[in-house]
Structures are given as C-alpha cells and as structure tokens.
Design a protein around this motif. Structure first.
Motif, PDB file in Angstrom:
ATOM      1  N   GLY A 206       6.746 -11.930  -6.075  1.00  0.00           N
ATOM      2  CA  GLY A 206       5.733 -12.258  -6.534  1.00  0.00           C
ATOM      3  C   GLY A 206       5.064 -12.061  -6.212  1.00  0.00           C
ATOM      4  N   GLN A 207       4.646 -12.908  -5.270  1.00  0.00           N
ATOM      5  CA  GLN A 207       2.996 -12.642  -5.069  1.00  0.00           C
ATOM      6  C   GLN A 207       1.843 -10.641  -4.958  1.00  0.00           C
ATOM      7  OE1 GLN A 207       1.927 -12.479  -0.675  1.00  0.00           O
ATOM      8  NE2 GLN A 207      -0.225 -14.362  -1.440  1.00  0.00           N
ATOM      9  N   THR A 208       1.095 -11.143  -5.054  1.00  0.00           N
ATOM     10  CA  THR A 208       0.679 -10.109  -4.717  1.00  0.00           C
ATOM     11  C   THR A 208      -0.814 -10.172  -3.880  1.00  0.00           C
ATOM     12  OG1 THR A 208       0.315  -9.711  -8.060  1.00  0.00           O
ATOM     13  CG2 THR A 208      -1.196  -8.055  -6.370  1.00  0.00           C
ATOM     14  N   PHE A 209      -0.191  -9.444  -2.505  1.00  0.00           N
ATOM     15  CA  PHE A 209      -1.531  -9.628  -2.016  1.00  0.00           C
ATOM     16  C   PHE A 209      -3.074  -8.348  -2.223  1.00  0.00           C
ATOM     17  CE2 PHE A 209      -2.713  -8.496   2.808  1.00  0.00           C
ATOM     18  CZ  PHE A 209      -3.061 -10.175   3.250  1.00  0.00           C
TER      19      PHE A 209
ATOM     20  N   ARG B  17     -14.800   5.631   3.482  1.00  0.00           N
ATOM     21  CA  ARG B  17     -15.245   7.103   4.339  1.00  0.00           C
ATOM     22  C   ARG B  17     -14.580   6.606   5.977  1.00  0.00           C
ATOM     23  NH1 ARG B  17     -20.539   7.332   1.792  1.00  0.00           N
ATOM     24  NH2 ARG B  17     -21.367   6.150   4.200  1.00  0.00           N
ATOM     25  N   ALA B  18     -15.136   5.729   6.191  1.00  0.00           N
ATOM     26  CA  ALA B  18     -14.497   5.887   7.635  1.00  0.00           C
ATOM     27  C   ALA B  18     -12.511   5.404   7.875  1.00  0.00           C
ATOM     28  CB  ALA B  18     -14.557   4.377   8.273  1.00  0.00           C
ATOM     29  N   ILE B  19     -11.664   5.004   7.016  1.00  0.00           N
ATOM     30  CA  ILE B  19     -11.062   5.143   6.943  1.00  0.00           C
ATOM     31  C   ILE B  19      -9.774   5.570   6.370  1.00  0.00           C
ATOM     32  CG2 ILE B  19     -10.365   2.489   7.622  1.00  0.00           C
ATOM     33  CD1 ILE B  19     -10.089   1.849   4.489  1.00  0.00           C
ATOM     34  N   ALA B  20     -10.435   6.715   5.090  1.00  0.00           N
ATOM     35  CA  ALA B  20      -9.699   7.726   4.104  1.00  0.00           C
ATOM     36  C   ALA B  20      -8.599   8.297   4.755  1.00  0.00           C
ATOM     37  CB  ALA B  20     -11.392   9.027   4.284  1.00  0.00           C
ATOM     38  N   HIS B  21      -8.226   8.414   6.096  1.00  0.00           N
ATOM     39  CA  HIS B  21      -7.121   9.453   6.670  1.00  0.00           C
ATOM     40  C   HIS B  21      -6.693   8.386   7.665  1.00  0.00           C
ATOM     41  CE1 HIS B  21      -8.701  12.958   4.367  1.00  0.00           C
ATOM     42  NE2 HIS B  21      -9.895  12.888   5.350  1.00  0.00           N
ATOM     43  N   LYS B  22      -7.006   6.671   7.299  1.00  0.00           N
ATOM     44  CA  LYS B  22      -6.280   6.626   8.758  1.00  0.00           C
ATOM     45  C   LYS B  22      -4.678   5.847   7.588  1.00  0.00           C
ATOM     46  CE  LYS B  22      -9.832   6.848  11.311  1.00  0.00           C
ATOM     47  NZ  LYS B  22      -9.848   7.774  12.540  1.00  0.00           N
ATOM     48  N   GLN B  23      -3.789   5.213   8.584  1.00  0.00           N
ATOM     49  CA  GLN B  23      -3.018   4.538   8.540  1.00  0.00           C
ATOM     50  C   GLN B  23      -2.667   3.157   7.813  1.00  0.00           C
ATOM     51  OE1 GLN B  23       0.526   4.854  10.547  1.00  0.00           O
ATOM     52  NE2 GLN B  23       2.291   4.247   9.504  1.00  0.00           N
ATOM     53  N   VAL B  24      -3.754   3.038   7.162  1.00  0.00           N
ATOM     54  CA  VAL B  24      -3.662   1.594   6.624  1.00  0.00           C
ATOM     55  C   VAL B  24      -3.854   1.012   5.149  1.00  0.00           C
ATOM     56  CG1 VAL B  24      -4.803   0.599   9.163  1.00  0.00           C
ATOM     57  CG2 VAL B  24      -6.573   1.580   7.597  1.00  0.00           C
ATOM     58  N   ARG B  25      -4.197   0.001   4.639  1.00  0.00           N
ATOM     59  CA  ARG B  25      -4.587   0.013   3.235  1.00  0.00           C
ATOM     60  C   ARG B  25      -5.756  -1.616   3.686  1.00  0.00           C
ATOM     61  NH1 ARG B  25       1.504  -1.521   1.075  1.00  0.00           N
ATOM     62  NH2 ARG B  25       2.222  -1.787   3.203  1.00  0.00           N
ATOM     63  N   LEU B  26      -6.896  -1.247   2.920  1.00  0.00           N
ATOM     64  CA  LEU B  26      -8.037  -2.270   2.983  1.00  0.00           C
ATOM     65  C   LEU B  26      -7.754  -2.924   1.823  1.00  0.00           C
ATOM     66  CD1 LEU B  26     -11.002  -2.916   4.022  1.00  0.00           C
ATOM     67  CD2 LEU B  26     -11.986  -1.165   2.145  1.00  0.00           C
ATOM     68  N   ALA B  27      -7.479  -4.450   1.905  1.00  0.00           N
ATOM     69  CA  ALA B  27      -7.213  -5.815   1.483  1.00  0.00           C
ATOM     70  C   ALA B  27      -9.310  -6.263   1.251  1.00  0.00           C
ATOM     71  CB  ALA B  27      -6.137  -6.658   2.311  1.00  0.00           C
TER      72      ALA B  27
ATOM     73  N   ILE C 150       7.277 -14.075   5.146  1.00  0.00           N
ATOM     74  CA  ILE C 150       6.219 -13.108   5.270  1.00  0.00           C
ATOM     75  C   ILE C 150       5.021 -14.136   5.641  1.00  0.00           C
ATOM     76  CG2 ILE C 150       7.657 -11.608   4.711  1.00  0.00           C
ATOM     77  CD1 ILE C 150       5.880 -11.633   1.866  1.00  0.00           C
ATOM     78  N   PRO C 151       3.750 -13.639   5.916  1.00  0.00           N
ATOM     79  CA  PRO C 151       2.391 -13.849   6.271  1.00  0.00           C
ATOM     80  C   PRO C 151       1.411 -13.799   4.759  1.00  0.00           C
ATOM     81  CG  PRO C 151       2.589 -11.601   7.522  1.00  0.00           C
ATOM     82  CD  PRO C 151       4.127 -12.504   6.892  1.00  0.00           C
ATOM     83  N   LEU C 152       1.334 -14.764   4.477  1.00  0.00           N
ATOM     84  CA  LEU C 152       0.717 -14.517   2.629  1.00  0.00           C
ATOM     85  C   LEU C 152      -1.083 -14.272   2.855  1.00  0.00           C
ATOM     86  CD1 LEU C 152       3.382 -17.152   1.324  1.00  0.00           C
ATOM     87  CD2 LEU C 152       3.593 -15.062   1.195  1.00  0.00           C
ATOM     88  N   SER C 153      -1.379 -15.286   4.049  1.00  0.00           N
ATOM     89  CA  SER C 153      -2.917 -14.676   3.742  1.00  0.00           C
ATOM     90  C   SER C 153      -3.239 -14.003   5.629  1.00  0.00           C
ATOM     91  CB  SER C 153      -3.145 -15.514   4.033  1.00  0.00           C
ATOM     92  OG  SER C 153      -3.540 -17.167   5.229  1.00  0.00           O
ATOM     93  N   PHE C 154      -4.249 -13.448   5.734  1.00  0.00           N
ATOM     94  CA  PHE C 154      -5.016 -12.874   6.880  1.00  0.00           C
ATOM     95  C   PHE C 154      -5.372 -13.800   8.117  1.00  0.00           C
ATOM     96  CE2 PHE C 154      -5.993  -9.241   5.191  1.00  0.00           C
ATOM     97  CZ  PHE C 154      -5.667  -7.901   5.532  1.00  0.00           C
ATOM     98  N   ALA C 155      -4.652 -15.101   7.609  1.00  0.00           N
ATOM     99  CA  ALA C 155      -4.762 -16.300   8.492  1.00  0.00           C
ATOM    100  C   ALA C 155      -3.188 -16.690   8.528  1.00  0.00           C
ATOM    101  CB  ALA C 155      -5.321 -18.036   7.909  1.00  0.00           C
ATOM    102  N   GLU C 156      -2.640 -15.848   8.220  1.00  0.00           N
ATOM    103  CA  GLU C 156      -1.463 -16.807   8.623  1.00  0.00           C
ATOM    104  C   GLU C 156      -0.227 -15.292   9.836  1.00  0.00           C
ATOM    105  OE1 GLU C 156       0.960 -17.339   5.227  1.00  0.00           O
ATOM    106  OE2 GLU C 156      -0.073 -18.798   4.579  1.00  0.00           O
TER     107      GLU C 156
END
Length: 458
Positions: free
Chosen positions: A62-65, A386-396, A298-304
């Motif tokens: 149930g974690q929301t990242f 704008r830089a990631i508008a068409h990139k395969q990433v999800r900005l967190a 699973i990694p629960l933060s970017f530090a992990e």
C-alpha cells in the motif's frame, strides 16, 4: 523386488509347490519385502525432518511512492514469492513485520495481502505462514482475521497480550512448527514491542533496550522448557545496534542517539536463527550468520535503490539451522537519480535531455533530480518538466541543495534557542536565511503577517 520374486519363483517355488516349505518360503519373502518397505517409510520420515524456511520482511503493502501507487510492484514480488516457495519446497514462511505501509492500509492493499494468503494456502496446503506486526502495522488490524484462520497454518501476531493476573502471556507467542504431524521446532513470534509490552525494570523503567532484552531472555527461557531439546527460532521487528543503513535513508531511522537500538548480544544463544525486520537493507549482524535482516522486497526510497533486495532461505536438518542463503528478488521498477551527485541546473537539464525518447510502460523508472543552486530558481520545476516531456521516466522528486548549506546547518544545530524563544516571524526568517543565505524578502514578510492575522481572527 518383482524381478527378485520372479527369479526365485522360476528356480525354487516349483520344487516346493507341494510341500510345507512352499508356504514358509512365501512367508519369509513377504516379510523381507514388508521389512524393506518399513525401512523406506523410516527414510521418508527422516527426510521429512528437514524443514525449509523463507525469511522476508518489510513488505510495506500500500505504499505510495510520492504520488505513485506501487501495487504492481508488490504484486510482482508476491507472484515471484509464490514461485520461490514452490522451487524451495518451503515449509515455513516468516514475515518479520511491516506487512503494510500504514496502520490504516487501503482496501486494495488489504485485499492484496489476503489474496496472497489464499493463493499460498491453496497451492501449498501444508505451508506454515507466520506474520508479526511491525511499527508501521496496526496490531489489532493485523490480527483481525485471526478467527477465520483458526483451522489453518497461518498465524498473524499483532501484539503482546496479558494474562488475567496482568502478566505477559509469553506462551501465546511460542508457536510449534510441524514437520508432518510431529513438532520439529518452536518459533518465538515476537511482534514490534511498544512501551509497556516488555518487563518493567524498577531501576530504569524507561529503558527500552533493556526492556526488549529482558523480553527475549524470558520468552527464550520459557520456550526452552517447552521445546525439550527441539530447536528454537525467533522473530522480531526492531533496530539492532550495528545495523548498516544509508545515511540518506529516512524510511527506518533509529531514534536520535540510538536509544532504541538492541545489541545482538541480547539474543540468547539458544536461538538458532533470529529473523528480523525493520531495517530495509538485508544483512547479517554482529559477525554472525544467524541474526539477520531480510530487508525490503522493493526499494522504498531513493536511498535504497542500490540495495540487494532479497529473501533469506535456510533449512533445519538434524535439529540444526543450516544452508543459510540469500535469494535475490527481480526488480520490477528501477529508481533513477540524475545526476548521481548534485550539479548546477544547466548541467542537470542537459543530462535529462539525453534520456531516450520512449513511451512509458508499467515499469517506467521513477526519477529523482538532484540540483545544486546558489539561490532560489522559481522556473526550475517547469524547465525540468519540459526536459522530460517525452522521456521514459516518472518524475518523483526534485532534490535541491544550496551551496554552503551544510555549514549553515551545522551552525544552526549549535544554537540553544528553542521555538518557545522565537516569534513565528523570526522562525520564518531563520529558516529562509539557512536555506537561501539571504534575508527574507519584504513581500514574504507581508504575506506571512497577513496569514497570521487571518488565523488570529478566525
């Protein structure tokens, strides 16, 4: 044995057919076969005494990242876990706390856990599952389905109960583990211990670490008396001293000063394996191999993001824990930090522009952007989008650091002032100065004073 009987029949039975010896021969042949069958059954019984365990922890269902739901990632892990249970011929599954991410998990997260239990018991009817509550779990909520599980091999242990005379009910936490129909070992299913759950020390009643140590000492003493020589395994959800965590990992950090840390020396020698949860980095503790954190799946933060996520497999053979090994968990969704270290905004935007242009998928990486600034940059967020508008990433997240912030923060920690010594506007001025290294603009001061006036008059 059929070939032996056929050979015997062709050579001997015909001659003895009309005599009493015929019946004796058949009798002893049958006895020989039955004896070997009994020996086979005994061998099967010995093999059954080997028990295979899987130790997991910190699922955080149930974690929301940030704003992203992680249902698919957890489902990927649970499906892998079912396959691993089958491959490992697992007899006992241990879940060492933090089954859920919050004390009030969503309906989807709750159904996901119950569905896993249903699948596991349907596919593996003899599988024994024990889950304890962690500090993120609601003890009562975790035990809620217990009445429906009374005739199953599933044990959900949420909290420490008291007897009628207000004594700790240790026996409820000492669970028999079966190999076939015989008890092969005992499990000390100790959930996360809250204040008041452990024995009181009149000299130092508030010492959490001593209380937890006393709890494990006493429950082990009682378990030894019950087990009568059978092996003991313990579970726990706590912060052990010496546990290695990333300095930036805020998911499961100890209380300031480490006052809640438990020494590995506090686990009695009678415990052959201690299955711990709470720290998300898988590791063995104190130079041992049998006191371990399984870590999060699973990694629960970017530090992990660089942790080796895994479950721990071990077996119980001839009354001893053996063959402890780590089983790596396939990563469903990567976590990406750009850049690896903080850089000026222009360099960061150039790095983002170099990402490949592809359509997003279910396992599109989560993105953390690290930026180093000299002063506030209001247009930074829109430039990154704008830089990631068409990139395969999800900005967190966008993680911004300012030059010389470390030195300023160190000076701030040395101050003896408390919030009671400051007016609200002074708090805002100090926070702004520490973060941006300049005085609070008059515009912000005016807006803040208007907000305070509105609150005072509401």
């Amino acid at each position: 044995h059929r070939s032996q009987i056929a050979q015997f029949s062709s050579q001997n039975i015909f001659k003895a057919k009309e005599s009493f010896s015929y019946h004796l021969v058949i009798f002893f042949h049958r006895f020989k076969i039955i004896g070997k069958y009994k020996l086979f059954l005994q061998c099967e019984k010995i093999n059954k005494q080997k028990m295979n365990f899987l130790h997991t922890a910190d699922w955080h269902l149930g974690q929301t990242f940030y704003q992203y739901d992680r249902y698919q990632e957890h489902q990927h892990f649970l499906e892998w876990l079912l396959q691993t249970i089958e491959k490992q011929s697992t007899d006992v599954l241990l879940i060492s706390g933090d089954v859920f991410d919050t004390a009030n998990p969503s309906v989807a997260a709750t159904k996901q856990f119950y569905h896993f239990l249903h699948q596991a018991t349907e596919r593996f009817p003899a599988l024994q599952i024990v889950a304890i509550a962690g500090n993120h779990d609601s003890p009562v909520r975790l035990e809620m389905p217990a009445p429906l599980l009374e005739n199953t091999h599933i044990h959900l242990v949420g909290y420490v109960r008291r007897t009628a005379d207000k004594q700790i009910d240790y026996n409820r936490l000492i669970l028999p583990l079966f190999s076939g129909e015989e008890v092969a070992a005992y499990l000390l299913a100790v959930p996360f211990l809250r204040l008041g759950d452990y024995p009181k020390n009149e000299e130092t009643p508030a010492d959490y670490a001593q209380g937890v140590a006393a709890f494990y000492t006493e429950i082990t003493r009682q378990a030894v008396a019950i087990a009568q020589g059978k092996p003991l395994i313990a579970m726990g959800h706590l912060h052990a001293s010496g546990a290695e965590i990333n300095d930036d990992d805020t998911a499961e950090r100890p209380i300031i000063g480490g006052i809640e840390s438990i020494s590995t020396a506090n686990f009695p020698d009678a415990l052959q394996y201690v299955a711990l949860g709470h720290i998300h980095k898988a590791q063995a503790l104190g130079g041992t191999t049998h006191i371990r954190y399984a870590g999060s799946p699973i990694p629960l933060s970017f530090a992990e993001k660089n942790y080796q996520h895994q479950v721990i497999a071990f077996s119980l053979e001839e009354g001893k824990v053996q063959h402890i090994e780590s089983l790596p968990i396939p990563l469903h969704t990567p976590l990406l930090s750009i850049p690896d270290t903080y850089l000026p905004a222009e360099e960061v935007l150039n790095a983002l522009m170099e990402l490949p242009d592809t359509a997003p998928t279910d396992n599109t990486p989560y993105l953390e952007v690290k930026v180093l600034l000299n002063e506030p940059a209001p247009e930074l967020k829109s430039s990154i989008f704008r830089a990631i508008a068409h990139k395969q990433v999800r900005l967190a997240r966008i993680d911004v650091r300012y030059l010389h912030a470390t030195a300023v923060a160190a000076d701030a920690l040395q101050s003896e002032l408390t919030l009671r010594d400051l007016q609200p506007i002074e708090v805002l001025e100090r926070v702004y100065q520490n973060k941006y290294h300049e005085d609070l603009p008059a515009t912000y001061r005016t807006l803040f004073e208007e907000a305070l006036h509105s609150i005072d008059n509401s």
